[in-house]
Motif scaffolding. Sequence first.
Motif, PDB file in Angstrom:
ATOM      1  N   GLU A  71      -7.140   2.585  -4.120  1.00 43.49           N
ATOM      2  CA  GLU A  71      -6.464   3.887  -4.131  1.00 43.49           C
ATOM      3  C   GLU A  71      -4.956   3.724  -4.250  1.00 43.49           C
ATOM      4  OE1 GLU A  71      -7.134   7.213  -1.312  1.00 43.49           O
ATOM      5  OE2 GLU A  71      -9.038   6.175  -0.969  1.00 43.49           O
ATOM      6  N   SER A 116     -11.017  -0.674  -0.341  1.00 38.96           N
ATOM      7  CA  SER A 116     -11.035   0.720  -0.807  1.00 38.96           C
ATOM      8  C   SER A 116      -9.636   1.306  -0.777  1.00 38.96           C
ATOM      9  CB  SER A 116     -11.959   1.562   0.077  1.00 38.96           C
ATOM     10  OG  SER A 116     -13.252   1.015   0.086  1.00 38.96           O
ATOM     11  N   HIS A 164       0.815  -1.212   0.000  1.00 35.96           N
ATOM     12  CA  HIS A 164       0.000   0.000   0.000  1.00 35.96           C
ATOM     13  C   HIS A 164       0.854   1.270   0.000  1.00 35.96           C
ATOM     14  CE1 HIS A 164      -4.207  -1.702   1.068  1.00 35.96           C
ATOM     15  NE2 HIS A 164      -3.524  -2.531   0.310  1.00 35.96           N
ATOM     16  N   ALA A 169      -2.567   4.842  -7.361  1.00 39.95           N
ATOM     17  CA  ALA A 169      -1.633   5.954  -7.139  1.00 39.95           C
ATOM     18  C   ALA A 169      -0.175   5.507  -7.233  1.00 39.95           C
ATOM     19  CB  ALA A 169      -1.901   6.586  -5.772  1.00 39.95           C
TER      20      ALA A 169
END
Lengths: 232, 232
Positions: free
Chosen positions: B158, B154, B32, B162
Amino acid sequence: MRPARADSFLEQLRAVGAQRYHDKHPFHLAMHEGRLTAAQVRGWVANRYYYQKNIPVKDAAILGNLPDRDKRRVWIARILNQDGTLERGGGGLEQWFALARAVGLSDEALHSERDVQPGTRFAVDAYVTFARTQPWLPAVASSLTELFAPDLMSARIEALLAKYPWIDPKGLEYFRNRVTLAARDAESALPWVLQGANDPAEQAACLAALRFKCDVLWAILDATQAAYGIGS
Amino acid sequence: MRPARADSFLEQLRAVGAQRYHDKHPFHLAMHEGRLTAAQVRGWVANRYYYQKNIPVKDAAILGNLPDRDKRRVWIARILNQDGTLERGGGGLEQWFALARAVGLSDEALHSERDVQPGTRFAVDAYVTFARTQPWLPAVASSLTELFAPDLMSARIEALLAKYPWIDPKGLEYFRNRVTLAARDAESALPWVLQGANDPAEQAACLAALRFKCDVLWAILDATQAAYGIGS
């Protein structure tokens, strides 16, 4: 030893039905000849309920043992057909309750399972265990009694309508549906078995599975006959 | 010893996630944060595939152990969502193949399972065995990682958008769907667990099941990290 050719293997599968399918059981013959009392018909519906109830259980077990998604997409229809759906309800199990009401058995009587004979329970439980523990190929082959079912269902509707006028014809929806569904189910399962059983050992396992399934259905009728008898 | 009150039991279930859900695994944090190489992302997708592939298998096992038709009518949606249907295709498994293509893995690479690490296999197989052999209540409770999944999905969409511009955004459909589906699945399973676990022993079994499931997810990341490392 070479595997039996596909047509001869199919003949062997059909021969199992010709020898052992439960349409030849004395209780079944008596049902179709109109010789059963109302209590005997009710006993049969109550005992057969235990089998109906466990159909989605054994089909879910087989579903989880199938080797790929494409086969699961086909097999899951059996569970949806028997359980119905959240959106639309319905399903074979619901229709079996309708049959029970039509012969004078309450939902509570069915749910309680108080009329289910030990012999019925042992046979059906053995079938569920078979589905859970056997490889998918013989487990699917055990379902091929559906090859023999459509003719029997049609004959049963006729016999019940003609010989048991006290049964509300609306209660026979289950059998009407099975004429189509059993044919469709067998149509999808048969090619899997014919193409999947590639050696004599696998073919023998499939034939044994189909004989086993015939024994399950036969034993339910044995237990029912032993408890309720035939005729007055 | 009285059972924990429902709200406190729910808090205990949520605490398992707070302590052990795999969003806290180093490999996950690195994903992440955009620190994974393309080879590490591919390694994760290929290993996680083995989990995806077995979701319908464990759900079919649980389906066959559920105590009644009404619960099966709810649970079967999980299998249909992951496998898609004969009529309309689709399904999470198909979307996982789309994700694999988007990160540069061929269908053949996924199917071959050649990148699946032994640790991944042991963890996922243990999960399937758990679903097959445990009573339905802890088996359902093990699915409650879905309580924690929507937020993670979610965040993942993202982060992938990104931090990994080389991944085709079309490949993220799986995660977009899981935001809604995981919430819906948890919404139906949670009341069963809260109402079904009526004594301290059953609640403890459910909490243990949820911890076990967190361990499964964690072990997949351990195996992935051990094989591919973190960062360049």
